[in-house]
Motif scaffolding. Sequence first.
Motif, PDB file in Angstrom:
ATOM      1  N   ASN A  73      -0.509   3.470 -11.046  1.00  0.00           N
ATOM      2  CA  ASN A  73       0.425   2.876 -10.305  1.00  0.00           C
ATOM      3  C   ASN A  73       1.582   2.763 -10.448  1.00  0.00           C
ATOM      4  OD1 ASN A  73      -1.702   2.656  -6.965  1.00  0.00           O
ATOM      5  ND2 ASN A  73      -2.951   1.828  -8.975  1.00  0.00           N
ATOM      6  N   LEU A  74       1.380   1.540 -11.193  1.00  0.00           N
ATOM      7  CA  LEU A  74       3.506   1.816 -12.048  1.00  0.00           C
ATOM      8  C   LEU A  74       3.695   3.250 -12.180  1.00  0.00           C
ATOM      9  CD1 LEU A  74       2.753  -1.285 -14.792  1.00  0.00           C
ATOM     10  CD2 LEU A  74       3.712  -1.417 -12.239  1.00  0.00           C
ATOM     11  N   CYS A  87       1.248  -6.261  -7.474  1.00  0.00           N
ATOM     12  CA  CYS A  87       0.501  -5.726  -7.903  1.00  0.00           C
ATOM     13  C   CYS A  87      -1.331  -6.518  -6.642  1.00  0.00           C
ATOM     14  CB  CYS A  87      -0.095  -5.001  -8.910  1.00  0.00           C
ATOM     15  SG  CYS A  87      -1.303  -5.776 -10.169  1.00  0.00           S
ATOM     16  N   LEU A  88      -2.482  -5.799  -6.529  1.00  0.00           N
ATOM     17  CA  LEU A  88      -2.825  -6.356  -5.442  1.00  0.00           C
ATOM     18  C   LEU A  88      -4.625  -5.458  -5.869  1.00  0.00           C
ATOM     19  CD1 LEU A  88      -1.284  -6.314  -2.998  1.00  0.00           C
ATOM     20  CD2 LEU A  88      -2.690  -8.169  -2.449  1.00  0.00           C
ATOM     21  N   PRO A 118       3.215  -8.403 -11.788  1.00  0.00           N
ATOM     22  CA  PRO A 118       1.885  -9.615 -11.233  1.00  0.00           C
ATOM     23  C   PRO A 118       1.370  -9.958 -10.490  1.00  0.00           C
ATOM     24  CG  PRO A 118       3.709 -10.810 -10.452  1.00  0.00           C
ATOM     25  CD  PRO A 118       4.229  -9.464 -11.158  1.00  0.00           C
ATOM     26  N   LEU A 119      -0.184 -10.500 -10.733  1.00  0.00           N
ATOM     27  CA  LEU A 119      -1.378  -9.416  -9.665  1.00  0.00           C
ATOM     28  C   LEU A 119      -1.546 -10.242  -8.572  1.00  0.00           C
ATOM     29  CD1 LEU A 119      -3.665  -8.830  -9.012  1.00  0.00           C
ATOM     30  CD2 LEU A 119      -5.186  -9.925 -10.299  1.00  0.00           C
ATOM     31  N   THR A 136      -3.536  -1.807  -5.662  1.00  0.00           N
ATOM     32  CA  THR A 136      -2.300  -1.518  -4.624  1.00  0.00           C
ATOM     33  C   THR A 136      -0.493  -2.086  -5.607  1.00  0.00           C
ATOM     34  OG1 THR A 136      -3.236  -1.303  -2.517  1.00  0.00           O
ATOM     35  CG2 THR A 136      -1.017  -1.789  -2.708  1.00  0.00           C
ATOM     36  N   ALA A 137       0.262  -1.554  -5.781  1.00  0.00           N
ATOM     37  CA  ALA A 137       1.065  -1.589  -6.184  1.00  0.00           C
ATOM     38  C   ALA A 137       2.725  -1.683  -5.463  1.00  0.00           C
ATOM     39  CB  ALA A 137       2.097  -0.964  -7.580  1.00  0.00           C
TER      40      ALA A 137
END
Lengths: 328, 328
Positions: A73-74, A87-88, A118-119, A136-137
């Motif tokens: 995602n990154l 992110c999630l 961070p999450l 998800t980012a």
Amino acid sequence: MALGEFSLIDRYFKRLASPASMPGMVGVGDDAAILPISPGHKLVVCKDVLVEGRHFFSDVAPDALGHKSLAVNLSDLAAMGAKPIGCLLGLGVPTINETWLASFAAGLGALADRYRCPLIGGDTVASEQGIFISVTALGTLHEKQPGLLRSAAEVGDDIWVSGPLGVPDIALRILLGTLADPQNRLPGLRVGLERPEPRVALGQQLLGVANAAIDISDGLTQDLGHVLQASGVGAVIDLEQLPVDQRLAVFDPSVVRDAVLYGGDVYELCFTVPAQYRPRVIAVGESLGLELFRIGKVRRQPGLFAQTDGSLTELKPKGFDHFARSAR
Amino acid sequence: MALGEFSLIDRYFKRLASPASMPGMVGVGDDAAILPISPGHKLVVCKDVLVEGRHFFSDVAPDALGHKSLAVNLSDLAAMGAKPIGCLLGLGVPTINETWLASFAAGLGALADRYRCPLIGGDTVASEQGIFISVTALGTLHEKQPGLLRSAAEVGDDIWVSGPLGVPDIALRILLGTLADPQNRLPGLRVGLERPEPRVALGQQLLGVANAAIDISDGLTQDLGHVLQASGVGAVIDLEQLPVDQRLAVFDPSVVRDAVLYGGDVYELCFTVPAQYRPRVIAVGESLGLELFRIGKVRRQPGLFAQTDGSLTELKPKGFDHFARSAR
């Protein structure tokens, strides 16, 4: 019927993301979506899903899996030039294995720390069958910055990639048992498959330099093909200039060539840059300690062609397709 | 070992979301996370995952499933007072069934249109075993608005709920075959289970009126318990004041009472409001055509107690737990 994920998204969901519903939005189909959230800032969001037995082996080291779940995602944010902000995590697991969870969280957390992403939320549920991971980012772009869109390649642009290709595909073939590994190269090569390094800093530094970018998650031919199609252009790449990891020299050259042209899971960036910015690209690479490779040129005539020994061959995508490929 | 999802997130992932990593962030554990993304605006994000056989039956109508996948996330945004701006869909399906996908997309799309929350991205993958759905919803809050946090309930606040309780749990029991339905009420009741209406407008109108809010996804006792615990307070609710859907009158009163107190999947809001704002709450309800019910009061003494006939009984959570509950 074997539709790929792109066709699926296009056919059923793309019309839900009409420009009318969100003025200024760049919708489904790029590495990430861009929303004009407030004066000064645009929000960039992406979501990649990984499924056990399809995107990773059941016995993969959990910290590597945590790393890769965020890394892919990154990499999508990087391909837009966005700066990560958080992110999630959506996680389905069949049983609660504390050692596994702690290690998965550590792998994800280390990468989140490194890129200041961070999450910030998520949902963990029981999944009777197998593990799935949906990250998800979120990132940001300055409002004056269009981002590195797939559709922005221009005729005359140089085509670059951010690192050697082929390693993840060769590692995968060895792990699947379809390629022999007489010199036991797997331990080194599987790091490339399981712990990709997203090119986050490079993406941001290419803003204002590159026109278009994409990450090579589905293979160079397929991903560059997406850029060309979205931009309404074609390209010629020089097979001699394609960067090949030197550790692959011990394998059959035709297998390696296929891995370089079609192998996915690479997470290097492929980007197009006006020829006059060549020195700026080289300077960006030097500032990041990253060797960047110029592999071809965008041209008006549609299609992606490979040049070797002065002759041209059209390259047709046979990259990663989540519905066509057998489970890993 | 039977840890619930809350313990799981707390134990392994909450430390990844430290305030130090994102100044101003309200992290994992509320209905949604809030990020101070730019001057003037805060971003609100949430993610809920639904798994076949656990959160929905395999034969659920696909348009209802598409609706619910987004509705549960819009409900989380509503519980923060946020205005929806877009959503992302992660979808795993075992096979490509065009009729199913078109119907799922139509259900999701209709709700997305209604709340101006367009689908802006996602990932569709093959899942060998069953269907899973991971929706991320994004919303905004004005920077001066703290949002309706779980931790903001104050001693003396009234406790309100936004609609009758119990229907989804009774519908689920009938569908599972553990409750008889001699008068064939299921067709009406299952709409409440399968097509919850997120209280999006209510959440936004409660900004500046309510202190704390939560959506009742896991049951009133458990969800109100989260608010009380996060706020360091207790509460007494009046069992006579709990709004019960009148269609449930034909079922055993003790089963209905359990459904009202502990049944999940309701997606009404439970919120706490200073007593002097009582007229404002009533005005908000009238402006939305929504009957709001005052069910109790926040007090200093910890614990959640039910009052009936002048005596108090402590309510212990036995709400929805994704790891403890048998598959649906």
